[in-house]
Write a protein that holds these residues in place. Structure first.
Motif, PDB file in Angstrom:
ATOM      1  N   MET A  75      13.007   9.027  28.657  1.00  0.00           N
ATOM      2  CA  MET A  75      12.782   8.679  27.253  1.00  0.00           C
ATOM      3  C   MET A  75      14.066   8.898  26.463  1.00  0.00           C
ATOM      4  O   MET A  75      14.764   9.885  26.681  1.00  0.00           O
ATOM      5  N   PRO A  76      14.361   7.990  25.522  1.00  0.00           N
ATOM      6  CA  PRO A  76      15.600   8.071  24.749  1.00  0.00           C
ATOM      7  C   PRO A  76      15.495   9.021  23.556  1.00  0.00           C
ATOM      8  O   PRO A  76      15.543   8.600  22.403  1.00  0.00           O
ATOM      9  N   ALA A  77      15.325  10.308  23.843  1.00  0.00           N
ATOM     10  CA  ALA A  77      15.211  11.304  22.767  1.00  0.00           C
ATOM     11  C   ALA A  77      15.538  12.685  23.334  1.00  0.00           C
ATOM     12  O   ALA A  77      15.451  12.910  24.546  1.00  0.00           O
TER      13      ALA A  77
ATOM     14  N   ILE B 270      18.267  15.238  30.192  1.00  0.00           N
ATOM     15  CA  ILE B 270      19.083  14.627  31.243  1.00  0.00           C
ATOM     16  C   ILE B 270      20.539  14.615  30.810  1.00  0.00           C
ATOM     17  O   ILE B 270      21.410  15.107  31.492  1.00  0.00           O
ATOM     18  N   ASP B 271      20.802  13.985  29.685  1.00  0.00           N
ATOM     19  CA  ASP B 271      22.135  13.972  29.100  1.00  0.00           C
ATOM     20  C   ASP B 271      21.969  13.813  27.600  1.00  0.00           C
ATOM     21  O   ASP B 271      20.862  13.895  27.092  1.00  0.00           O
ATOM     22  N   SER B 272      23.028  13.586  26.910  1.00  0.00           N
ATOM     23  CA  SER B 272      22.984  13.511  25.455  1.00  0.00           C
ATOM     24  C   SER B 272      21.964  12.486  24.970  1.00  0.00           C
ATOM     25  O   SER B 272      22.121  11.294  25.180  1.00  0.00           O
TER      26      SER B 272
ATOM     27  N   THR C 105      15.099  15.551  17.278  1.00  0.00           N
ATOM     28  CA  THR C 105      15.190  16.786  16.499  1.00  0.00           C
ATOM     29  C   THR C 105      16.297  17.685  17.005  1.00  0.00           C
ATOM     30  O   THR C 105      16.457  18.793  16.547  1.00  0.00           O
ATOM     31  N   GLY C 106      17.024  17.255  18.010  1.00  0.00           N
ATOM     32  CA  GLY C 106      18.054  18.089  18.611  1.00  0.00           C
ATOM     33  C   GLY C 106      19.306  17.973  17.851  1.00  0.00           C
ATOM     34  O   GLY C 106      20.265  18.603  17.966  1.00  0.00           O
TER      35      GLY C 106
END
Length: 136
Positions: A10-12, A88-90, A135-136
């Motif tokens: 997921m892209p978040a 996973i990554d940024s 929210t990161g």
């Protein structure tokens, strides 16, 4: 015992994904469409399945520090599961959902479970995308 597991990227940020998944009042948005969770005296919850007259007593624990949600039936001991969010990554996360059926009578079968897991993960991703960014 039968076990099933599915994952989805997921892209978040993981914190945002977890926060969206762990909101008991919004779980209907991503759980299989025929399941509804109502909070009791946490960790006690009631699970209502459409078309079934009897509610199921269950336990649900959300552990933000571990990015993990765990659940299972309380009285019957028929099934348990967990959802784990990992970064996973940024800006990207992987969400894994695992179900264990301890009694074959509670297991709806591989095809039905895999379809439900895939649909739930897709619906959670939609909820994450609509939930206000990361929210990161």
């Amino acid at each position: 015992m039968t076990e099933y597991e599915r994952s989805r990227t997921m892209p978040a940020q993981p914190e945002h994904v977890f926060d969206q998944a762990a909101q008991i009042g919004r779980m209907d948005a991503w759980l299989p469409q025929d399941l509804h969770v109502e909070a009791g005296d946490l960790p006690a919850v009631t699970v209502r399945e459409e078309g079934v007259d009897e509610d199921i007593s269950a336990l649900l624990r959300a552990r933000r520090e571990q990015m993990r949600i765990e659940w299972g039936t309380r009285d019957q001991g028929g099934y348990a599961g967990w959802l784990q969010v990992a970064g996973i990554d940024s800006g990207t996360s992987e969400v894994t959902v695992h179900l264990s059926f301890f009694d074959d009578a509670h297991d709806p079968g591989e095809e039905a479970v895999q379809d439900a897991l895939d649909t739930s993960l897709r619906r959670l991703e939609e909820q994450v995308r609509l939930g206000g960014g990361d929210t990161g």
